[in-house]
Design a protein around this motif. Structure first.
Motif, PDB file in Angstrom:
ATOM      1  N   GLY A 144       0.585   4.348  -2.337  1.00 12.42           N
ATOM      2  CA  GLY A 144       1.276   3.161  -2.771  1.00 12.42           C
ATOM      3  C   GLY A 144       0.829   2.654  -4.123  1.00 12.42           C
ATOM      4  O   GLY A 144       1.253   1.593  -4.552  1.00 12.42           O
ATOM      5  N   ALA A 145      -0.052   3.350  -4.795  1.00 12.09           N
ATOM      6  CA  ALA A 145      -0.557   2.868  -6.077  1.00 12.09           C
ATOM      7  C   ALA A 145       0.383   3.272  -7.199  1.00 12.09           C
ATOM      8  O   ALA A 145       1.042   4.297  -7.152  1.00 12.09           O
ATOM      9  CB  ALA A 145      -1.947   3.423  -6.341  1.00 12.09           C
ATOM     10  N   ASP A 146       0.399   2.455  -8.223  1.00 11.81           N
ATOM     11  CA  ASP A 146       1.208   2.742  -9.394  1.00 11.81           C
ATOM     12  C   ASP A 146       0.309   3.337 -10.454  1.00 11.81           C
ATOM     13  O   ASP A 146      -0.759   2.826 -10.733  1.00 11.81           O
ATOM     14  CB  ASP A 146       1.857   1.444  -9.892  1.00 11.81           C
ATOM     15  CG  ASP A 146       2.949   1.725 -10.902  1.00 11.81           C
ATOM     16  OD1 ASP A 146       3.964   1.047 -10.825  1.00 11.81           O
ATOM     17  OD2 ASP A 146       2.755   2.603 -11.756  1.00 11.81           O
ATOM     18  N   GLN A 178      -1.421  -3.039 -13.072  1.00 12.83           N
ATOM     19  CA  GLN A 178      -0.343  -3.093 -12.087  1.00 12.83           C
ATOM     20  C   GLN A 178      -0.890  -3.017 -10.672  1.00 12.83           C
ATOM     21  O   GLN A 178      -1.926  -2.396 -10.423  1.00 12.83           O
ATOM     22  CB  GLN A 178       0.647  -1.952 -12.314  1.00 12.83           C
ATOM     23  CG  GLN A 178       1.344  -2.016 -13.663  1.00 12.83           C
ATOM     24  CD  GLN A 178       2.351  -0.895 -13.851  1.00 12.83           C
ATOM     25  OE1 GLN A 178       2.468  -0.019 -13.005  1.00 12.83           O
ATOM     26  NE2 GLN A 178       3.075  -0.928 -14.955  1.00 12.83           N
ATOM     27  N   ALA A 180       0.751  -2.282  -6.678  1.00  6.81           N
ATOM     28  CA  ALA A 180       1.934  -1.833  -5.959  1.00  6.81           C
ATOM     29  C   ALA A 180       2.224  -2.760  -4.783  1.00  6.81           C
ATOM     30  O   ALA A 180       1.462  -3.689  -4.482  1.00  6.81           O
ATOM     31  CB  ALA A 180       1.734  -0.403  -5.470  1.00  6.81           C
ATOM     32  N   SER A 181       3.306  -2.507  -4.105  1.00 10.77           N
ATOM     33  CA  SER A 181       3.666  -3.282  -2.919  1.00 10.77           C
ATOM     34  C   SER A 181       2.756  -2.897  -1.756  1.00 10.77           C
ATOM     35  O   SER A 181       2.230  -1.783  -1.711  1.00 10.77           O
ATOM     36  CB  SER A 181       5.130  -3.024  -2.543  1.00 10.77           C
ATOM     37  OG  SER A 181       5.989  -3.391  -3.609  1.00 10.77           O
ATOM     38  N   ASP A 183       1.360  -1.478   1.676  1.00  5.54           N
ATOM     39  CA  ASP A 183       1.801  -0.392   2.532  1.00  5.54           C
ATOM     40  C   ASP A 183       1.943  -0.892   3.974  1.00  5.54           C
ATOM     41  O   ASP A 183       1.900  -2.103   4.221  1.00  5.54           O
ATOM     42  CB  ASP A 183       0.830   0.802   2.443  1.00  5.54           C
ATOM     43  CG  ASP A 183      -0.575   0.440   2.886  1.00  5.54           C
ATOM     44  OD1 ASP A 183      -0.763  -0.633   3.482  1.00  5.54           O
ATOM     45  OD2 ASP A 183      -1.494   1.252   2.655  1.00  5.54           O
ATOM     46  N   VAL A 188      -2.983  -2.975  -0.556  1.00  3.52           N
ATOM     47  CA  VAL A 188      -2.341  -2.962  -1.873  1.00  3.52           C
ATOM     48  C   VAL A 188      -3.241  -2.175  -2.825  1.00  3.52           C
ATOM     49  O   VAL A 188      -4.435  -2.456  -2.939  1.00  3.52           O
ATOM     50  CB  VAL A 188      -2.120  -4.387  -2.407  1.00  3.52           C
ATOM     51  CG1 VAL A 188      -1.527  -4.346  -3.814  1.00  3.52           C
ATOM     52  CG2 VAL A 188      -1.207  -5.163  -1.475  1.00  3.52           C
ATOM     53  N   TYR A 189      -2.652  -1.188  -3.487  1.00  5.22           N
ATOM     54  CA  TYR A 189      -3.388  -0.366  -4.450  1.00  5.22           C
ATOM     55  C   TYR A 189      -2.925  -0.696  -5.865  1.00  5.22           C
ATOM     56  O   TYR A 189      -1.731  -0.950  -6.090  1.00  5.22           O
ATOM     57  CB  TYR A 189      -3.177   1.121  -4.164  1.00  5.22           C
ATOM     58  CG  TYR A 189      -3.806   1.580  -2.873  1.00  5.22           C
ATOM     59  CD1 TYR A 189      -5.100   2.071  -2.853  1.00  5.22           C
ATOM     60  CD2 TYR A 189      -3.109   1.497  -1.674  1.00  5.22           C
ATOM     61  CE1 TYR A 189      -5.692   2.482  -1.673  1.00  5.22           C
ATOM     62  CE2 TYR A 189      -3.690   1.904  -0.479  1.00  5.22           C
ATOM     63  CZ  TYR A 189      -4.978   2.397  -0.473  1.00  5.22           C
ATOM     64  OH  TYR A 189      -5.560   2.783   0.701  1.00  5.22           O
ATOM     65  N   GLY A 190      -3.849  -0.701  -6.785  1.00  4.44           N
ATOM     66  CA  GLY A 190      -3.521  -1.031  -8.162  1.00  4.44           C
ATOM     67  C   GLY A 190      -4.337  -0.201  -9.144  1.00  4.44           C
ATOM     68  O   GLY A 190      -5.307   0.469  -8.778  1.00  4.44           O
ATOM     69  N   LYS A 258      -9.239   2.162 -10.721  1.00  5.78           N
ATOM     70  CA  LYS A 258      -8.328   1.843  -9.622  1.00  5.78           C
ATOM     71  C   LYS A 258      -9.003   0.886  -8.646  1.00  5.78           C
ATOM     72  O   LYS A 258     -10.233   0.813  -8.559  1.00  5.78           O
ATOM     73  CB  LYS A 258      -7.902   3.119  -8.891  1.00  5.78           C
ATOM     74  CG  LYS A 258      -7.040   4.060  -9.745  1.00  5.78           C
ATOM     75  CD  LYS A 258      -6.653   5.300  -8.958  1.00  5.78           C
ATOM     76  CE  LYS A 258      -5.773   6.238  -9.786  1.00  5.78           C
ATOM     77  NZ  LYS A 258      -4.443   5.659 -10.043  1.00  5.78           N
TER      78      LYS A 258
END
Length: 343
Positions: A144-146, A178, A180-181, A183, A188-190, A258
């Motif tokens: 789910g990470a961008d 960023q 992400a939404s 999961d 939430v992963y960024g 990350k």
């Protein structure tokens, strides 16, 4: 002439017997014709000094060997007993992160963590240092990470020359920040991407710091920042072995840090004001003979989640630049962070 042995002994008052005189005459007769060979005297004159010279050389050699042993043995003993002085100093793989703490007021407070899994009660703390693992050719993005903005990648496998300067704040810029939404588990992963905006190579030797700001109903005392490790709850983050201790950052290339937000609880709920609604059953009929209808009311309350969020911040190792991204509906949990990753 009385030069023979007989006369010598006679002078001493001793006269040899007949057998002894006969033996002496026999021996004298055996050697009386012996003569030295030609050149014997010259040979002796040469041989005697040569032998003396060889003896002197032998004595000098023995003395030199004894002197050598006398100096070599103490030196050998000293080396054998001395400790090794080759303790190599490894490059610091990361830098302790600091996170700020607060009280969690409505306007938002800054919070942090001491670098353990136990949430802090606020205040300043130091997050766990990042390990200096061998970098890989690329990072596997978290679930789910961008991956952030596109661009060049750093060179984790390139040799960082000893004279390569460390990146300063003026050479670095934020390429993207960023999140992400969530999961299916609410994680939430960024990704934060930091680029070399200068025209020269520089070295990155730390992942900087990760902090947060608690907004609204978010409770900074229930939020912590820890370093990602194998087997923790942030399964979508790259393995720590992919983190780089020191990274060569060429112009127009970027590295990544990350993070993962793992909630521990949902945001608290707010009770809305009661609203009067008509009763379905109602009652009608005579009332004290008036014949009027009466309507009963029912008070209904509704629980709604409180508005809470956190702003995750990253500050590069030189103290700048700083990047920020916001995670909504986040009030309590843990922020897992990585070290330097190849972009």
């Amino acid at each position: 002439m009385n030069n023979g042995p007989e006369n010598e002994l006679s002078g001493l008052g001793e006269a040899p017997d007949a057998d002894e005189l006969a033996l002496r005459r026999l021996l004298q007769g055996a050697v009386q014709d012996l003569q030295p060979s030609d050149g014997a005297l010259d040979h002796l004159r040469r041989a005697v000094p040569a032998r003396r010279a060889r003896k002197r050389q032998a004595l000098v050699g023995v003395a030199a060997a004894a002197l050598l042993m006398g100096t070599a043995v103490p030196a050998f003993v000293h080396v054998a007993n001395s400790g090794s002085g080759d303790d190599a100093r490894t490059a610091n793989a990361g830098h302790g992160e600091q996170a700020q703490g607060g009280t969690g007021s409505e306007t938002g407070e800054i919070g942090g963590d001491t670098g353990t899994d136990t949430p802090s009660a606020g205040g300043r703390g130091t997050a766990m240092d990042q390990g200096g693992a061998t970098p890989s050719a690329g990072d596997e993005p978290g679930a789910g990470a961008d991956d952030g903005a596109s661009g060049g990648t750093a060179n984790p496998s390139g040799t960082v020359a000893a004279n390569t300067p460390v990146c300063d704040a003026g050479q670095l810029g934020v390429a993207s920040a960023q999140a992400a939404s969530p999961d299916s588990e609410g994680k939430v992963y960024g990704t934060f991407r930091i680029a070399n905006v200068s025209g020269t190579d520089c070295a990155v030797n730390g992942g900087g710091s990760i902090g947060f700001q608690a907004l609204g109903a978010a409770d900074p005392a229930k939020i912590s920042v820890v370093a990602h490790s194998a087997g923790d709850a942030a399964t979508g983050l790259p393995d720590p072995s992919q983190e780089a201790g020191t990274l060569l950052l060429k112009p127009d290339t970027a590295y990544e840090v990350k993070f993962a937000w793992v909630p521990s609880d949902t945001c608290p709920t707010n009770n809305t004001s009661p609203d009067p609604t008509p009763s379905d059953g109602g009652s009608s009929g005579a009332n004290s003979g008036t014949g009027s209808d009466t309507t009963e009311t029912q008070l209904v309350t509704e629980d709604t989640p409180a508005d809470g969020s956190i702003a995750v911040t990253h500050t590069a190792e030189p103290g700048a630049p700083a990047a920020e991204t916001t995670i909504p509906n986040a009030c309590s949990g843990t922020i897992y962070r990585t070290g330097v990753l190849s972009g």
